[in-house]
Design a protein around this motif. Structure first.
Motif, mmCIF file in Angstrom:
data_model
loop_
_atom_site.group_PDB
_atom_site.id
_atom_site.type_symbol
_atom_site.label_atom_id
_atom_site.label_comp_id
_atom_site.label_asym_id
_atom_site.label_seq_id
_atom_site.Cartn_x
_atom_site.Cartn_y
_atom_site.Cartn_z
ATOM 1 N N ALA A 1 85.085 131.672 9.555
ATOM 2 C CA ALA A 1 86.022 132.792 9.362
ATOM 3 C C ALA A 1 85.633 133.948 10.275
ATOM 4 N N GLN A 2 84.345 134.140 10.463
ATOM 5 C CA GLN A 2 83.891 135.241 11.316
ATOM 6 C C GLN A 2 84.219 134.980 12.782
ATOM 7 N N GLU A 3 84.209 133.694 13.177
ATOM 8 C CA GLU A 3 84.564 133.364 14.563
ATOM 9 C C GLU A 3 86.071 133.500 14.810
ATOM 10 N N GLY A 4 86.860 133.261 13.764
ATOM 11 C CA GLY A 4 88.320 133.283 13.947
ATOM 12 C C GLY A 4 88.939 134.651 13.770
ATOM 13 N N ALA A 5 88.208 135.551 13.114
ATOM 14 C CA ALA A 5 88.818 136.796 12.623
ATOM 15 C C ALA A 5 89.499 137.630 13.706
ATOM 16 N N ARG A 6 88.915 137.675 14.886
ATOM 17 C CA ARG A 6 89.502 138.521 15.950
ATOM 18 C C ARG A 6 90.573 137.777 16.741
ATOM 19 N N HIS A 7 90.856 136.554 16.327
ATOM 20 C CA HIS A 7 91.778 135.719 17.117
ATOM 21 C C HIS A 7 92.998 135.271 16.304
ATOM 22 N N LYS B 1 96.598 132.636 19.339
ATOM 23 C CA LYS B 1 96.296 133.777 18.456
ATOM 24 C C LYS B 1 96.890 133.631 17.062
ATOM 25 N N PHE B 2 96.947 132.390 16.601
ATOM 26 C CA PHE B 2 97.376 132.149 15.212
ATOM 27 C C PHE B 2 96.762 130.853 14.716
ATOM 28 N N GLY B 3 96.222 130.921 13.522
ATOM 29 C CA GLY B 3 95.734 129.698 12.886
ATOM 30 C C GLY B 3 95.453 129.941 11.407
ATOM 31 N N ALA C 1 99.480 136.043 5.537
ATOM 32 C CA ALA C 1 98.213 136.048 4.765
ATOM 33 C C ALA C 1 97.048 136.260 5.727
ATOM 34 N N ASP C 2 97.147 137.321 6.543
ATOM 35 C CA ASP C 2 96.169 137.484 7.625
ATOM 36 C C ASP C 2 94.997 138.398 7.263
ATOM 37 N N PHE C 3 94.979 138.891 6.035
ATOM 38 C CA PHE C 3 93.863 139.770 5.641
ATOM 39 C C PHE C 3 92.963 139.091 4.616
ATOM 40 N N ILE C 4 93.185 137.803 4.415
ATOM 41 C CA ILE C 4 92.323 137.023 3.523
ATOM 42 C C ILE C 4 91.607 136.001 4.383
ATOM 43 N N THR C 5 90.328 136.171 4.550
ATOM 44 C CA THR C 5 89.580 135.166 5.320
ATOM 45 C C THR C 5 88.138 135.095 4.833
ATOM 46 N N ASN D 1 84.669 118.301 12.634
ATOM 47 C CA ASN D 1 85.405 117.507 13.628
ATOM 48 C C ASN D 1 86.794 118.089 13.904
ATOM 49 N N LEU D 2 87.494 118.429 12.815
ATOM 50 C CA LEU D 2 88.892 118.843 12.999
ATOM 51 C C LEU D 2 89.016 120.301 13.387
ATOM 52 N N CYS D 3 88.123 121.136 12.925
ATOM 53 C CA CYS D 3 88.150 122.531 13.392
ATOM 54 C C CYS D 3 87.803 122.561 14.880
ATOM 55 N N HIS D 4 86.836 121.729 15.265
ATOM 56 C CA HIS D 4 86.441 121.668 16.678
ATOM 57 C C HIS D 4 87.630 121.262 17.542
ATOM 58 N N ALA D 5 88.449 120.361 17.035
ATOM 59 C CA ALA D 5 89.585 119.854 17.823
ATOM 60 C C ALA D 5 90.762 120.824 17.844
ATOM 61 N N THR D 6 90.927 121.627 16.804
ATOM 62 C CA THR D 6 92.140 122.465 16.707
ATOM 63 C C THR D 6 91.906 123.945 17.006
ATOM 64 N N PHE D 7 90.675 124.396 16.864
ATOM 65 C CA PHE D 7 90.386 125.830 17.011
ATOM 66 C C PHE D 7 90.743 126.393 18.401
ATOM 67 N N PRO D 8 90.407 125.678 19.487
ATOM 68 C CA PRO D 8 90.722 126.243 20.814
ATOM 69 C C PRO D 8 92.219 126.539 20.973
#
Ligand code: NDP
Length: 240
Positions: free
Chosen positions: A162-168, A125-127, A223-227, A112-119
């Motif tokens: 994590a795989q969906e967010g990695a390039r963003h 380009k940060f999360g 901490a952008d290389f830990i996902t 629920n909350l990832c769906h609301a905040t991810f866009p």
């Protein structure tokens, strides 16, 4: 830069320590909770953290909660999915409503909350997303098919998202606490707790601050290389 952080179940226990650690680190923190107004008001008075009441198992309520926080504080950069419950019982005694309540609150809330905040995170380009799993999601636990399934699900959810967010610019990680001295664990019978502590190599229960420290590490700007990782914080319990 001042980051805005949402911590679910952020007014007491592990979530309270996470909210406070993020605030002390310069974040503007929104601490969500569900029912315990007294604890939440006390937390707000003592810490100055903003509190927001809604049920994280409710998709529409999560969307509305996120919209309210973003109107009040600005876009959410850091999401800590910490809210959780137990409704224990062996399979024979496990009722569908206990099963569903734990799945919806502990795992559904992450969706629920990832769906609301991810866009928004993607657009900026940060999360930083940290999901609170459990040693019992890694190892299983007698009488907790619902809780273990939900927490185990969190670990899979974390790796997939994590795989969906990695390039963003978005990292998605989990922490897996062992037994931590909070209201949740205080409900465990003392004789059982004694046995648990005896099997923890460090020789004590965790403190909420032990978990907060790991969350702080994972939410740092750099901490952008830990996902897709899970940090176990359990005093060496089972050596996970
Ligand atoms: P507590 O029971 O002490 O606190 C739970 C928090 O979650 C409270 O703030 C509560 O709100 C909130 N919450 C519960 N249901 C909802 C809901 N539907 N909507 C919004 N908020 C809700 O738990 P802990 O601090 O011990 O646990 C925190 C997390 O850590 C949980 O996910 C738990 O599973 C996990 N964990 C805990 C361990 C432990 O040993 N304590 C071990 C491993 C994992 P309110 O105050 O309003 O009731």
């Amino acid at each position: 830069m001042n980051r805005v952080a949402l911590v679910t179940g952020g007014t007491r226990g592990i979530g309270g320590a996470i909210s406070l650690a993020l605030k002390n680190h310069g974040c503007q923190v929104a601490a969500n909770y569900h029912a315990n107004d007294e604890a939440a008001e006390h937390f707000r008075e003592v810490t100055g953290v903003d509190i927001y009441k809604w049920d994280v198992s409710d998709f529409a309520a999560c969307e509305a909660g996120v919209a309210q926080i973003e109107a009040d504080l600005g876009p959410i950069d850091i999401l800590v999915n910490n809210a959780g419950i137990t409704r224990d019982g062996t399979l024979q005694k496990m009722t569908p409503d206990r099963w569903q309540a734990v799945l919806d609150t502990n795992l559904g809330s992450c969706f629920n909350l990832c769906h609301a905040t991810f866009p928004g995170m993607r657009a900026r380009k940060f999360g930083r997303v940290v999901n609170v799993g459990s040693i019992n999601g890694q190892a299983g636990q007698y009488g907790q098919v619902n809780y273990a399934a939900a927490k185990s699900g969190i670990h899979g959810f974390t790796k997939a998202l994590a795989q969906e967010g990695a390039r963003h610019g978005i990292t998605v990680n989990a922490v897996a606490p062992g037994y931590v001295d909070t209201d949740m664990v205080r409900a465990v019978p003392e004789a059982v707790l004694e046995k648990i502590v005896a099997s923890i190599p460090v020789g004590r229960l965790g403190r909420a601050e032990d978990i907060a420290r790991a969350v702080l590490f994972l939410t740092a700007n750099d901490a952008d290389f830990i996902t897709g990782s899970t940090i176990s914080v359990n005093g060496g319990h089972h050596m996970y």
